[in-house]
Design a protein around this motif. Structure first.
Motif, short mmCIF file in Angstrom:
data_model
loop_
_atom_site.label_atom_id
_atom_site.label_comp_id
_atom_site.label_asym_id
_atom_site.label_seq_id
_atom_site.Cartn_x
_atom_site.Cartn_y
_atom_site.Cartn_z
N THR A 155 -5.69 -8.78 6.99
CA THR A 155 -6.70 -9.63 7.61
C THR A 155 -8.04 -8.91 7.50
O THR A 155 -8.08 -7.71 7.20
CB THR A 155 -6.38 -9.90 9.09
OG1 THR A 155 -6.62 -8.71 9.85
CG2 THR A 155 -4.94 -10.36 9.28
N PRO A 156 -9.14 -9.59 7.76
CA PRO A 156 -10.44 -8.90 7.72
C PRO A 156 -10.52 -7.75 8.73
O PRO A 156 -11.23 -6.79 8.52
CB PRO A 156 -11.45 -9.99 8.05
CG PRO A 156 -10.78 -11.26 7.63
CD PRO A 156 -9.32 -11.04 7.92
N GLN A 157 -9.78 -7.84 9.84
CA GLN A 157 -9.86 -6.82 10.88
C GLN A 157 -8.85 -5.69 10.71
O GLN A 157 -9.10 -4.57 11.13
CB GLN A 157 -9.63 -7.45 12.27
CG GLN A 157 -10.65 -8.47 12.68
CD GLN A 157 -10.37 -9.84 12.07
OE1 GLN A 157 -9.27 -10.16 11.70
NE2 GLN A 157 -11.42 -10.64 11.95
N ARG A 158 -7.68 -6.01 10.13
CA ARG A 158 -6.60 -5.03 10.13
C ARG A 158 -5.53 -5.40 9.11
O ARG A 158 -5.37 -6.56 8.78
CB ARG A 158 -5.98 -5.02 11.53
CG ARG A 158 -4.76 -4.17 11.66
CD ARG A 158 -4.19 -4.22 13.07
NE ARG A 158 -2.87 -3.63 13.08
CZ ARG A 158 -1.98 -3.79 14.02
NH1 ARG A 158 -2.26 -4.53 15.06
NH2 ARG A 158 -0.81 -3.22 13.94
N THR A 159 -4.81 -4.39 8.63
CA THR A 159 -3.63 -4.63 7.80
C THR A 159 -2.40 -4.37 8.65
O THR A 159 -2.27 -3.31 9.25
CB THR A 159 -3.63 -3.73 6.56
OG1 THR A 159 -4.77 -4.04 5.76
CG2 THR A 159 -2.37 -3.95 5.73
N PHE A 160 -1.50 -5.36 8.70
CA PHE A 160 -0.25 -5.24 9.44
C PHE A 160 0.85 -4.84 8.46
O PHE A 160 1.08 -5.53 7.47
CB PHE A 160 0.12 -6.56 10.11
CG PHE A 160 -0.85 -6.96 11.19
CD1 PHE A 160 -0.57 -6.67 12.52
CD2 PHE A 160 -2.02 -7.63 10.89
CE1 PHE A 160 -1.45 -7.03 13.53
CE2 PHE A 160 -2.91 -8.00 11.89
CZ PHE A 160 -2.62 -7.69 13.21
N SER A 189 0.80 -1.21 0.00
CA SER A 189 0.00 0.00 0.00
C SER A 189 0.84 1.27 0.00
O SER A 189 1.83 1.38 0.71
CB SER A 189 -0.89 -0.01 1.24
OG SER A 189 -1.57 1.20 1.35
N GLY A 190 0.41 2.22 -0.78
CA GLY A 190 1.03 3.54 -0.76
C GLY A 190 0.35 4.43 0.27
O GLY A 190 0.73 5.58 0.44
N SER A 191 -0.64 3.89 0.97
CA SER A 191 -1.41 4.70 1.91
C SER A 191 -0.70 4.89 3.25
O SER A 191 -1.08 5.76 4.02
CB SER A 191 -2.78 4.07 2.15
OG SER A 191 -2.63 2.83 2.79
N THR A 192 0.29 4.08 3.53
CA THR A 192 1.02 4.25 4.79
C THR A 192 2.39 4.85 4.50
O THR A 192 3.03 4.48 3.52
CB THR A 192 1.16 2.91 5.56
OG1 THR A 192 1.56 3.17 6.88
CG2 THR A 192 2.14 1.97 4.91
N PRO A 193 2.83 5.79 5.31
CA PRO A 193 4.17 6.37 5.10
C PRO A 193 5.25 5.43 5.63
O PRO A 193 5.44 5.31 6.84
CB PRO A 193 4.13 7.68 5.89
CG PRO A 193 3.08 7.46 6.92
CD PRO A 193 2.11 6.46 6.37
#
Length: 151
Positions: free
Chosen positions: A99-104, A80-84
């Protein structure tokens, strides 16, 4: 007596397999505090990916990710480019576990470590090792060291 024994006997057909498949250091982004923290990751044969503040795997983990058909592992340019990402996280050392709950968001110290983690995560989900910059996921129901990170 036989009724009690039938329902409460140890189950030999369900072994608790917790052997370590891969372990190593990596850096992950926090869920609430978006700072980056170095963690020791441990992938076990039961499909659990735990991470610890120290290399002492006998302590309580900071978190556990159960790998299964709903977990996607992404590495390289697909991340992802959405996180710095920090400067130390070169494109070829980055991984995401979605995961369905969160991206690590995790990065390893080396390209080789990242590749090793992606390979082991693929094995845990019973998929062939993907080519670079591809998404890893499992269609089949399943629960999924060097200086490295988890995925």
């Amino acid at each position: 007596f036989s009724f009690f024994f039938f329902f409460f006997r140890p189950r030999a057909n369900k072994p608790m397999s917790t052997a370590i498949v891969r372990a190593g250091w990596g850096t992950k982004q926090g869920a609430i505090n978006k700072g980056w923290r170095r963690r020791y990751f441990v992938l076990r044969t039961d499909g659990s990916l735990s991470y610890y503040k120290t290399g002492a795997v006998t302590s309580k983990p900071q978190g556990v990710i159960m790998l299964n058909e709903h977990v996607h592992c992404v590495s390289g340019r697909v991340c992802s480019g959405s996180t710095p990402w920090p400067a130390a996280a070169t494109e070829d050392t980055r991984m995401e576990l979605r995961t369905p709950q969160r991206t690590f968001f995790v990065f390893c110290d080396t390209t080789e470590a990242t590749s090793g983690w992606v390979t082991k995560l693929s094995e845990m989900t019973r998929l062939p090792t993907p080519r670079r910059d591809t998404v890893v996921h499992s269609e089949a129901p399943n629960t999924p060291a060097t200086s490295a990170a988890a995925a």
